[in-house]
Scaffold this active site. Structure first.
Site, short mmCIF file in Angstrom:
data_model
loop_
_atom_site.label_atom_id
_atom_site.label_comp_id
_atom_site.label_asym_id
_atom_site.label_seq_id
_atom_site.Cartn_x
_atom_site.Cartn_y
_atom_site.Cartn_z
N PRO A 156 -50.42 -28.08 4.81
CA PRO A 156 -51.20 -27.82 6.01
C PRO A 156 -50.82 -26.54 6.75
O PRO A 156 -49.64 -26.23 6.91
CB PRO A 156 -50.92 -29.05 6.90
N ASN A 157 -51.86 -25.86 7.17
CA ASN A 157 -51.80 -24.64 8.00
C ASN A 157 -51.35 -23.40 7.25
O ASN A 157 -51.41 -22.30 7.79
CB ASN A 157 -50.92 -24.87 9.24
N TYR A 203 -44.02 -16.06 10.25
CA TYR A 203 -44.48 -16.35 8.89
C TYR A 203 -44.84 -15.12 8.05
O TYR A 203 -45.27 -15.26 6.91
CB TYR A 203 -45.67 -17.32 8.95
N GLU A 251 -38.91 -26.83 -3.91
CA GLU A 251 -39.43 -26.87 -2.53
C GLU A 251 -39.21 -25.50 -1.90
O GLU A 251 -38.09 -25.00 -1.91
CB GLU A 251 -38.67 -27.96 -1.77
N HIS A 296 -39.83 -22.96 1.52
CA HIS A 296 -40.23 -22.74 2.92
C HIS A 296 -40.10 -21.27 3.24
O HIS A 296 -39.10 -20.64 2.87
CB HIS A 296 -39.38 -23.56 3.88
#
Ligand code: CA2
Length: 146
Positions: free
Chosen positions: A11-12, A24, A102, A104
């Site tokens: 999401p987003n 970001y 994973e 980020h």
């Protein structure tokens, strides 16, 4: 070696490059996805990267199930906020037994305490956090050589 890698963004993350660049970065999701596809194509060994983004938990779970049927050998996932909430995405990854990294963009451990826990990390091959868009590049490289 893994021939098919699936890059999933949650999401987003479709907003990447359009807002909050200080957090970001300025790279768009489209650019991140294209770079991952190009990384596979540059190997010239038939490797491919498939890409998927959704703001909906169930669609991400469905895509992980499809990945198994479609012969995906490795998943690179930035589950966004679902990282911190979703037993369902964890169960989908475990249920299909596809190895995953994973990713980020930000270092979640420097952020609010609710971002410090992940439902995925203890089952991931690796966790990359805080390297910006390069986190995807390094994860895809690892996946393509897995
Ligand atoms: O650092 C990451 O990659 C995160 O997965 C990003 C998620 C956040 O909930 C996680 O805790 C850490 C949020 C993605 C939001 O993406 C945006 C991008 C541009 C503008 C606004 C939001």
């Amino acid at each position: 070696m893994v021939k098919k890698v699936l890059l999933i963004n949650g999401p987003n993350l479709n907003l990447l490059g359009t807002r909050e660049p200080e957090k970001y970065g300025t790279t768009s999701l489209k650019d991140i996805e294209q770079a991952a596809i190009d990384q596979a194509n540059s190997k010239k060994n038939g490797s491919e990267v498939e890409v998927f983004q959704s703001n909906t938990e169930g669609f991400i779970i469905d895509r992980i199930h499809q990945a198994k049927l479609g012969g995906v050998g490795f998943v690179v996932i930035n589950a966004g906020a679902y990282t911190h909430t979703s037993v369902g995405i964890r169960d989908a990854l475990l249920g299909t037994a596809i190895p995953f990294i994973e990713v980020h963009i930000t270092n979640v451990h420097q952020r609010e305490p609710f971002r410090h826990h992940s439902y995925l990390s203890d089952k991931a091959i690796a966790v990359i956090a805080g390297l910006g868009a390069y986190g995807y590049t390094s994860a895809i490289e690892y996946a393509l050589n897995y």
